[in-house]
Design an enzyme around this catalytic site. Structure first.
Site, PDB file in Angstrom:
ATOM      1  N   CYS A  89       0.833  -1.205   0.000  1.00 21.74           N
ATOM      2  CA  CYS A  89       0.000   0.000   0.000  1.00 21.74           C
ATOM      3  C   CYS A  89       0.866   1.253   0.000  1.00 21.74           C
ATOM      4  CB  CYS A  89      -0.949   0.002   1.199  1.00 21.74           C
ATOM      5  SG  CYS A  89      -0.134  -0.016   2.805  1.00 21.74           S
ATOM      6  N   HIS A 127      -1.869   1.543   7.462  1.00 22.34           N
ATOM      7  CA  HIS A 127      -2.213   1.488   6.038  1.00 22.34           C
ATOM      8  C   HIS A 127      -1.979   2.853   5.402  1.00 22.34           C
ATOM      9  CE1 HIS A 127      -4.143   0.395   2.339  1.00 22.34           C
ATOM     10  NE2 HIS A 127      -5.116   1.281   2.490  1.00 22.34           N
TER      11      HIS A 127
END
EC number: 3.4.19.12
Length: 553
Positions: free
Chosen positions: A89, A334
């Protein structure tokens, strides 16, 4: 953070990464005279004409300003989402911010570099050109980023998105240098990448005894801001350029009066960049713990107050991308980003998911990296789009483009890059020789302040770990909001004798569990998967897995 991971093995020509943060770059400065900077800094003459008089001529201009595309070639609408290949990510969020950087995207879409590139091994500019072209020309779809973009950096776990971002920018800058390796360091600062992202700091020390002045200049590609005592980006910038008193033990040794004397030291921006990369220092360099606080940032930022010369007009920048980290540590959480398409609409780019957003939502994030572009540059690119064609109106299918990883199909049209792009990716993934890699490592020693954590365990002799995390502590518990990954690798790690294994896939997890007891007393080693040995094929359930080659000893 995603649970499962994929190690992208292999060598990369741009294998040395030096973090280019410049919050207080005084220690790296070499004291020089006013006349030792280029007479025509790549960006200063357009925005700060009065600063050019102090600068010396450049031996060679590697990327003349007139070679930058003057008209926009970018599609008005938003492009593709990016498939998460397992703990990537941070790669996807960084790539999306670069993809929607107007000067860079326009140059890549012109394909000027690939037509003149003579390199036969990995070239980051060729790789980025292929990626940006695919991303912008496949709206509504999901594409897989080329493995060459993270080769030599990704080690199968969460990494720092800002480090990867600057690794990529620095690699693109180096790709501009082949054929010009004998030029002076000032000429190297005239590359295309420096014209877009670069500028110069000025560190000025004034002796309070004889009033002598010493100026030191240093190039930058990004600006790091200390946010511990700041509530906004403006406050952090004010703290950055605040004069510092040098006295007592820190007294300045003046080269004019030849004695130690009290002095005043000021750091300012001598020349401005077309594109500003502002990184908010949210993570501790030692522990990796996050400063979890809201720092306000504006949609329009006037940099006039932070320049060496403040007697001219406003120098306004507009926000076009925001990189966000959700989590409490650099080791988990994230990454995602917000980008502004050329049509003016904001979008949230969360791996494969692309959704329309608003400026209100964008400005309410706990930003990690902010991307600003000079207002005049943004308006010029936007006007060229309006003249070329009308921006496509947002329809129902555009308002919420959601393409999950489970919806990817093997014959998905967006996974097929144009013929030119495939050629570029193939050329970019070719590995450099070991001797050449060792030579580059010797020439580019890691800076002392860059804390490299020692990697324990044994790696195969044909695998080179180029980048290592700067954080000393190990991985902590995962963020509760973990993502599911496409690849479910076994937690079993190979022993010293099995370190040549290329990895264990989801389909072989049972076998890995059965062998786990035999290896539990052995020294742990890093799990290494060679990307080139993986092939994409569907399973019976419609999910995707990968064929691989595994060797046991």
């Amino acid at each position: 953070m995603e649970d499962d991971s994929l190690y992208l093995g292999g060598e990369w020509q741009f294998n040395h990464f030096s973090k280019l943060t410049s919050s207080r770059p005084d220690a790296a400065f070499a004291e020089i005279q006013r006349t030792s900077l280029p007479e025509k800094s790549p960006l200063s003459c357009e925005t700060r004409v009065d600063l050019c008089d102090d600068l010396a001529p450049v031996a060679r201009q590697l990327a003349p300003r007139e070679k930058l595309p003057l008209s926009s070639r970018r599609p008005a609408a938003v492009g593709a989402g990016l498939q998460n290949m397992g703990n990537t990510c941070y790669v996807n969020a960084s790539l999306q911010c670069l993809t929607y950087t107007p000067p860079l995207a326009n140059y890549m879409l012109s394909r000027e570099h690939s037509q003149t590139c003579h390199r036969h091994k990995g070239c980051m500019l060729c790789t980025m050109q292929a990626h940006i072209t695919r991303a912008l020309h496949n709206p509504g779809h999901v594409i897989q980023p080329s493995q060459a973009l993270a080769a030599g950096f990704h080690r199968g776990k969460q990494e720092d998105a800002h480090e990867f971002l600057m690794f990529t920018v620095d690699a693109m800058k180096k790709a501009c240098l082949p054929g010009h390796k004998q030029v002076d360091h000032h000429s190297k600062d005239t590359t295309l990448i420096h014209q877009i992202f670069g500028g110069y700091w000025r560190s000025q020390i004034k002796c309070l005894h004889c009033h002598g002045i010493s100026d030191t200049f240093d190039p930058y590609l990004d600006i790091a801001l200390d946010i511990q005592a700041a509530q906004s980006v403006q406050q952090a910038l004010e703290q950055l350029v605040k004069p510092e008193e040098l006295n007592g033990e820190n007294a300045y040794h003046c080269g004019v009066c030849l004695q130690r004397a009290p002095a005043s030291k000021t750091l300012t921006l001598h020349t401005s960049a077309k594109v500003l990369i502002l990184v908010l220092k949210r993570f501790s360099d030692v522990t990796g713990n996050k400063i979890d606080k809201n720092v306000q940032y504006p949609e329009c930022l006037d940099m006039k107050l932070y320049m060496s010369q403040t007697n001219s007009g406003p120098l306004v920048y507009v926000l076009y991308a925001v990189l966000v980290h959700a989590g409490w540590s650099c080791h988990n959480g994230h990454y995602f980003s917000y980008v502004k398409a050329q049509e003016g609409q904001w979008y949230k780019m969360d791996d494969a998911e692309v959704t329309a957003s608003s400026i209100t939502s964008v400005l309410s994030q706990q930003a990690y990296v902010l991307f600003y572009i000079q207002k005049s540059e943004w308006e010029r690119h936007s006007e060229s789009v309006s003249r070329g064609r009308e921006p496509r109106a947002l329809g129902a299918e555009d308002t919420d483009r959601r393409a999950t990883q489970g919806e990817l199909k093997r014959d998905h049209p967006c996974l097929q890059a144009p013929e030119l792009d495939e050629h570029l990716v193939e050329r970019a993934t070719q590995e450099s020789t070991l001797d050449h890699w060792k030579f580059l490592q010797e020439q580019n020693k890691t800076k002392p302040e860059f804390n490299v954590r020692k990697v324990e365990g044994t790696l195969p002799p044909d695998v080179l770990v180029i980048h290592q995390s700067k954080y000393k502590c190990g991985m902590k518990n995962h963020h509760p909001e973990q993502q599911s990954s496409l690849l479910n690798l076994s937690s079993t790690t190979p022993t010293h004798q099995e370190s040549m294994n290329t990895g264990t896939l989801a389909s072989l997890r049972g076998r890995a569990r059965r062998s786990k007891g035999k290896n539990k007393h052995s020294k742990r080693a890093l799990l290494v998967c060679q990307w080139s040995q993986w092939k994409y094929r569907p399973t019976r359930r419609g999910a995707h897995t990968h064929a691989h080659t595994q060797t046991h000893t």
